[in-house]
Structures are given as C-alpha cells and as structure tokens.
Scaffold this motif. Sequence first.
Motif, PDB file in Angstrom:
ATOM      1  N   GLU A   4       0.841  -1.194   0.000  1.00  0.00           N
ATOM      2  CA  GLU A   4       0.000   0.000   0.000  1.00  0.00           C
ATOM      3  C   GLU A   4       0.872   1.238   0.000  1.00  0.00           C
ATOM      4  O   GLU A   4       1.993   1.233   0.503  1.00  0.00           O
ATOM      5  N   ALA A   6       0.601   5.688   0.585  1.00  0.00           N
ATOM      6  CA  ALA A   6      -0.214   6.751   1.179  1.00  0.00           C
ATOM      7  C   ALA A   6      -0.870   7.599   0.094  1.00  0.00           C
ATOM      8  O   ALA A   6      -0.202   8.013  -0.865  1.00  0.00           O
ATOM      9  N   TRP A  12       2.235   7.330  -4.422  1.00  0.00           N
ATOM     10  CA  TRP A  12       0.868   7.180  -4.913  1.00  0.00           C
ATOM     11  C   TRP A  12       0.726   7.809  -6.298  1.00  0.00           C
ATOM     12  O   TRP A  12       0.102   7.233  -7.187  1.00  0.00           O
ATOM     13  N   THR A  83      -9.785   6.825  -5.858  1.00  0.00           N
ATOM     14  CA  THR A  83      -9.753   5.369  -5.822  1.00  0.00           C
ATOM     15  C   THR A  83     -11.006   4.733  -6.428  1.00  0.00           C
ATOM     16  O   THR A  83     -11.188   3.524  -6.356  1.00  0.00           O
ATOM     17  N   ARG A 128      -4.385  -0.423  -3.560  1.00  0.00           N
ATOM     18  CA  ARG A 128      -3.053  -0.122  -3.034  1.00  0.00           C
ATOM     19  C   ARG A 128      -2.998   1.191  -2.254  1.00  0.00           C
ATOM     20  O   ARG A 128      -1.936   1.592  -1.798  1.00  0.00           O
ATOM     21  N   THR A 129      -4.140   1.871  -2.125  1.00  0.00           N
ATOM     22  CA  THR A 129      -4.151   3.186  -1.480  1.00  0.00           C
ATOM     23  C   THR A 129      -4.483   3.092  -0.012  1.00  0.00           C
ATOM     24  O   THR A 129      -5.481   2.472   0.380  1.00  0.00           O
ATOM     25  N   ARG A 130      -3.674   3.751   0.794  1.00  0.00           N
ATOM     26  CA  ARG A 130      -3.931   3.899   2.224  1.00  0.00           C
ATOM     27  C   ARG A 130      -4.293   5.370   2.436  1.00  0.00           C
ATOM     28  O   ARG A 130      -3.479   6.255   2.297  1.00  0.00           O
TER      29      ARG A 130
END
Length: 131
Positions: A4, A6, A12, A83, A128-130
């Motif tokens: 992941e 950020a 990102w 997202t 994959r995004t936090r």
Amino acid sequence: MAAEVAFAGAEWVALLAEAYGDLPARPGATAVVEHTATGGPDGEVSWWTAFVDGRLVDEGAGHHPDPTVTMTSPYTLAARLATGAADPSAAFMQGRTKVGGDQAALLRVLALMATPEYRTASGVVAGRTRA
C-alpha cells in the motif's frame, strides 16, 4: 500483493502512471487536470495528471504550472474519487468538487473516467491506497 502507498504522496502519484498508463485511446480526452485535496492530515495536498486522447502521459505531485482544469475537494472525498469509491461526475454536479478552467475538457475527461477500463484501473489504485 503489492504494498500500500499513502494517498496523494509521491509513491501514490507514481502508482497512477502504473495503473492508468495502458488505457485505450479516447480521442478528445485531452487535459492536464490538477487535483487539490483540502483538510487532510497534512493540510492541503495537490497532484496532477496529464491525459492525451485518453492516455495518461504524465503526472506529478504538487501544482502544475498550466493546468487545463483544476478540481478541489475535501480530503476524504478526494481520496474516494481518486480510488473510484465516489463518482467524479456526481461530485461535480452536486457541487462537492469545485472546478476551474476549461469545462469542455473536464466533461471529456469525466467521460473517460466512466469507461470500464478506467474503472478497472481505479480498482488497482484503490487496492493499493492507504487514505
């Protein structure tokens, strides 16, 4: 499973190129879109994406010197938009995302965002995004 990253950080932004780099051509969907998320944990954050005929050709963190379109949203909404968890057209029409610049270019890019290929790529970003 890939690590992941950020939301809205440099890694990102690089993930956007990975996920959206192989979109099919969509003639006319050309614009540099600058995104700004306000009220996040680190304050305001910006990034930009450059599309030529529906293909992502460049991206970067921070402000673009000459964006075609600017979009500003609260951080939580921006993360959801980025997202694929929220619909960019609906956010625009409801006034939750403030837009500046070339409205016709924005509409062409919003049409791109509604395609199955774009939505699939958004799923890769979401996974994959936090935020």
